[in-house]
Motif scaffolding. Sequence first.
Motif, PDB file in Angstrom:
ATOM      1  N   VAL A  19      11.086  50.217  21.441  1.00  0.00           N
ATOM      2  CA  VAL A  19      11.002  49.431  20.056  1.00  0.00           C
ATOM      3  C   VAL A  19      11.838  50.366  19.128  1.00  0.00           C
ATOM      4  N   THR A  20      11.745  51.646  19.138  1.00  0.00           N
ATOM      5  CA  THR A  20      12.501  52.771  18.121  1.00  0.00           C
ATOM      6  C   THR A  20      13.674  53.204  18.750  1.00  0.00           C
ATOM      7  N   ALA A  58       1.605  60.137  14.181  1.00  0.00           N
ATOM      8  CA  ALA A  58       2.186  60.519  12.879  1.00  0.00           C
ATOM      9  C   ALA A  58       3.619  60.405  12.901  1.00  0.00           C
ATOM     10  N   HIS A  59       4.187  60.773  13.700  1.00  0.00           N
ATOM     11  CA  HIS A  59       5.661  60.512  13.770  1.00  0.00           C
ATOM     12  C   HIS A  59       6.062  59.059  13.664  1.00  0.00           C
ATOM     13  N   TRP A  60       5.367  58.152  14.603  1.00  0.00           N
ATOM     14  CA  TRP A  60       5.829  56.612  14.370  1.00  0.00           C
ATOM     15  C   TRP A  60       4.918  56.101  12.934  1.00  0.00           C
ATOM     16  N   GLY A  61       4.182  56.760  12.353  1.00  0.00           N
ATOM     17  CA  GLY A  61       3.531  56.279  10.968  1.00  0.00           C
ATOM     18  C   GLY A  61       2.638  55.132  11.573  1.00  0.00           C
ATOM     19  N   GLU A  80       7.652  48.598   8.776  1.00  0.00           N
ATOM     20  CA  GLU A  80       8.890  47.979   8.852  1.00  0.00           C
ATOM     21  C   GLU A  80      10.187  48.961   9.488  1.00  0.00           C
ATOM     22  N   PRO A  81      11.205  48.135  10.283  1.00  0.00           N
ATOM     23  CA  PRO A  81      12.230  49.109  10.541  1.00  0.00           C
ATOM     24  C   PRO A  81      12.906  49.944   9.535  1.00  0.00           C
ATOM     25  N   ARG A  87      14.097  57.816  10.931  1.00  0.00           N
ATOM     26  CA  ARG A  87      13.612  58.500  12.217  1.00  0.00           C
ATOM     27  C   ARG A  87      14.584  58.135  13.404  1.00  0.00           C
ATOM     28  N   ARG A  88      15.251  56.975  13.431  1.00  0.00           N
ATOM     29  CA  ARG A  88      15.989  56.531  14.647  1.00  0.00           C
ATOM     30  C   ARG A  88      16.863  57.481  15.080  1.00  0.00           C
TER      31      ARG A  88
END
Length: 90
Positions: A19-20, A58-61, A80-81, A87-88
């Motif tokens: 997803v990321t 934590a990295h992905w929130g 939300e994106p 981070r992308r």
Amino acid sequence: MVTSLSSRLRASIAALMYVTGESQRDLAAVLGLSQGQVSRRQSGAAAWSLEQCEALAAHWGIDALDLLAGPTRASEALPEPDARSERRPR
């Protein structure tokens, strides 16, 4: 069918990477590991530690419990994106 917690965790991490748009190399940089070490954890040859789960969450929130709940829950918990765009990977 009952899925093991470790299988659910690996599936969640794989889904969030998809997803990321992140790679194993990206996660390795976040965790201070090599890409090979991330690969071994994702294949099930080595285990993810609780500290690594917390760092990834934590990295992905997201909350670590969402990460452990499975790929659907983990993906739905992502911010939300536009909140993730910093981070992308390039």
